[in-house]
Design a protein around this motif. Structure first.
Motif, mmCIF file in Angstrom:
data_model
loop_
_atom_site.group_PDB
_atom_site.id
_atom_site.type_symbol
_atom_site.label_atom_id
_atom_site.label_comp_id
_atom_site.label_asym_id
_atom_site.label_seq_id
_atom_site.Cartn_x
_atom_site.Cartn_y
_atom_site.Cartn_z
ATOM 1 N N ASP A 1 0.862 -1.176 0.000
ATOM 2 C CA ASP A 1 0.000 0.000 0.000
ATOM 3 C C ASP A 1 0.900 1.228 0.000
ATOM 4 O OD1 ASP A 1 -3.025 -0.810 0.503
ATOM 5 O OD2 ASP A 1 -1.772 -2.172 1.672
ATOM 6 N N TYR A 2 0.707 2.081 -1.013
ATOM 7 C CA TYR A 2 1.596 3.227 -1.196
ATOM 8 C C TYR A 2 0.785 4.518 -1.134
ATOM 9 C CZ TYR A 2 5.215 6.211 -3.225
ATOM 10 O OH TYR A 2 6.143 7.208 -3.451
ATOM 11 N N ALA A 3 1.044 5.347 -0.129
ATOM 12 C CA ALA A 3 0.382 6.645 0.025
ATOM 13 C C ALA A 3 1.279 7.723 -0.563
ATOM 14 C CB ALA A 3 0.088 6.931 1.493
ATOM 15 N N LEU A 4 0.694 8.599 -1.367
ATOM 16 C CA LEU A 4 1.482 9.581 -2.109
ATOM 17 C C LEU A 4 0.634 10.785 -2.475
ATOM 18 C CD1 LEU A 4 1.580 8.577 -5.850
ATOM 19 C CD2 LEU A 4 0.321 7.237 -4.159
ATOM 20 N N ASP A 5 1.334 11.850 -2.888
ATOM 21 C CA ASP A 5 0.691 13.004 -3.499
ATOM 22 C C ASP A 5 1.472 13.336 -4.763
ATOM 23 O OD1 ASP A 5 -0.737 15.264 -4.160
ATOM 24 O OD2 ASP A 5 -0.255 16.394 -2.347
ATOM 25 N N LEU A 6 0.789 13.855 -5.765
ATOM 26 C CA LEU A 6 1.422 14.127 -7.054
ATOM 27 C C LEU A 6 2.229 15.421 -7.057
ATOM 28 C CD1 LEU A 6 1.176 12.166 -9.463
ATOM 29 C CD2 LEU A 6 -0.636 11.870 -7.799
ATOM 30 N N ILE A 7 2.137 16.237 -6.029
ATOM 31 C CA ILE A 7 2.957 17.459 -5.984
ATOM 32 C C ILE A 7 4.178 17.272 -5.079
ATOM 33 C CG2 ILE A 7 1.185 19.124 -6.648
ATOM 34 C CD1 ILE A 7 2.083 18.629 -2.982
ATOM 35 N N CYS A 8 4.411 16.046 -4.649
ATOM 36 C CA CYS A 8 5.519 15.749 -3.736
ATOM 37 C C CYS A 8 6.659 15.073 -4.496
ATOM 38 C CB CYS A 8 5.024 14.837 -2.611
ATOM 39 S SG CYS A 8 6.339 14.210 -1.549
ATOM 40 N N PRO A 9 7.788 15.757 -4.709
ATOM 41 C CA PRO A 9 8.900 15.127 -5.440
ATOM 42 C C PRO A 9 9.474 13.928 -4.699
ATOM 43 C CG PRO A 9 9.612 17.191 -4.455
ATOM 44 C CD PRO A 9 8.121 17.131 -4.290
ATOM 45 N N TRP A 10 9.405 13.940 -3.374
ATOM 46 C CA TRP A 10 9.900 12.807 -2.599
ATOM 47 C C TRP A 10 9.089 11.547 -2.914
ATOM 48 C CZ3 TRP A 10 14.466 13.507 -0.628
ATOM 49 C CH2 TRP A 10 14.869 14.776 -0.189
ATOM 50 N N CYS A 11 7.811 11.713 -3.249
ATOM 51 C CA CYS A 11 6.988 10.551 -3.596
ATOM 52 C C CYS A 11 7.418 9.953 -4.930
ATOM 53 C CB CYS A 11 5.512 10.950 -3.628
ATOM 54 S SG CYS A 11 4.822 11.371 -2.010
ATOM 55 N N TRP A 12 7.858 10.791 -5.871
ATOM 56 C CA TRP A 12 8.379 10.271 -7.133
ATOM 57 C C TRP A 12 9.680 9.510 -6.893
ATOM 58 C CZ3 TRP A 12 9.812 13.602 -12.047
ATOM 59 C CH2 TRP A 12 9.986 12.737 -13.138
ATOM 60 N N ILE A 13 10.548 10.102 -6.097
ATOM 61 C CA ILE A 13 11.798 9.425 -5.742
ATOM 62 C C ILE A 13 11.491 8.112 -5.027
ATOM 63 C CG2 ILE A 13 13.906 9.608 -4.355
ATOM 64 C CD1 ILE A 13 13.660 12.696 -4.769
ATOM 65 N N GLY A 14 10.534 8.150 -4.106
ATOM 66 C CA GLY A 14 10.142 6.941 -3.392
ATOM 67 C C GLY A 14 9.607 5.874 -4.325
ATOM 68 N N LEU A 15 8.881 6.278 -5.361
ATOM 69 C CA LEU A 15 8.359 5.327 -6.334
ATOM 70 C C LEU A 15 9.491 4.653 -7.099
ATOM 71 C CD1 LEU A 15 6.172 3.906 -7.930
ATOM 72 C CD2 LEU A 15 5.875 6.009 -9.286
ATOM 73 N N ARG A 16 10.499 5.425 -7.478
ATOM 74 C CA ARG A 16 11.651 4.829 -8.160
ATOM 75 C C ARG A 16 12.330 3.790 -7.263
ATOM 76 N NH1 ARG A 16 13.893 7.598 -12.772
ATOM 77 N NH2 ARG A 16 12.041 8.027 -14.053
ATOM 78 N N HIS A 17 12.495 4.123 -5.987
ATOM 79 C CA HIS A 17 13.097 3.158 -5.055
ATOM 80 C C HIS A 17 12.203 1.928 -4.906
ATOM 81 C CE1 HIS A 17 16.509 5.537 -3.974
ATOM 82 N NE2 HIS A 17 15.821 6.495 -3.399
#
Length: 225
Positions: A21-37
């Motif tokens: 389960d992955y919680a995220l927001d589309l305006i958060c660059p850390w969430c994009w980085i987290g997705l790559r990881h």
């Protein structure tokens, strides 16, 4: 415990399963980085055991619901939020330092509007019912790329629907607006936030190795958290 032999054998033979389960927001660059990881960690997990059944559930919601639907001026927003132009540049340098090792170069200066991300998050929640794991991950990355690299305004329905069509996601303007009215609460710990098999939780854009260790811990034969 059941004494039914057939049931017991089926349970033993069943492939191990991992729900993420992955919680995220589309305006958060850390969430994009987290997705790559996360994607790197999932590939590593499958390399270790190709038989694992994976399920990735997306929980997208806006961090700042009070932002107007038209958005606000991006550069001015962050200067007011962080206190000075110097503080903004320092924060961006910090984010870039974590983004570049995973192949992301963020074009902060190309962004004109800081959007209300409610519609973008709603589109993620709609799309996951139509796309498989890899296609869905690619689609979410396309939304991040549109915003953080191309400078598109992902707060606008027309932009989002164009991105949806490119990914073969079926979503009408009416469906998108209706989905945008349904909120999805984010964890109090912040985002990105990962939960593995409802047992092990991690918050932050942590390295893939740490996510992989958490996944192993969450598997049925893993160490109890």
């Amino acid at each position: 415990m059941s004494t039914d032999t057939t049931t017991t054998t089926t349970t033993i033979d069943r492939a191990p399963a991992l729900r993420v389960d992955y919680a995220l927001d589309l305006i958060c660059p850390w969430c994009w980085i987290g997705l790559r990881h996360l994607r790197t960690a999932l590939r590593g997990l499958l390399a270790q055991d190709p038989g694992i059944a994976l399920q990735l559930r997306w929980h997208a919601s806006t961090l700042l619901p009070h932002i107007s639907p038209e958005g606000v001026a991006y550069q001015a927003f962050y200067e007011a939020r962080l206190g000075s132009r110097e503080a903004v540049l320092a924060r961006r340098a910090q984010v870039q330092a974590h983004a570049q090792p995973v192949g992301i170069t963020l074009a902060f200066d190309s962004i004109e509007r800081f959007p209300n991300s409610a519609l973008a998050c709603a589109l993620v929640n709609v799309a996951q019912e139509q796309l498989g794991l890899i296609a869905m991950s690619d689609f979410v990355e396309s939304l991040y790329d549109a915003y953080f690299v191309q400078g598109q305004d992902i707060g606008q329905a027309r932009v989002l629907l164009d991105l949806a069509r490119a990914a073969r996601v079926e979503c009408s303007p009416e469906q998108l607006m209706a989905a945008g009215l349904r909120s999805c609460s984010l964890p109090s710990q912040g985002v990105p936030h990962f939960v593995f098999n409802e047992r092990v939780q991690i918050t932050g854009a942590v390295p893939a190795e740490q996510l992989l260790a958490a996944m192993a811990q969450a598997l049925p034969n893993g160490v109890t958290a």
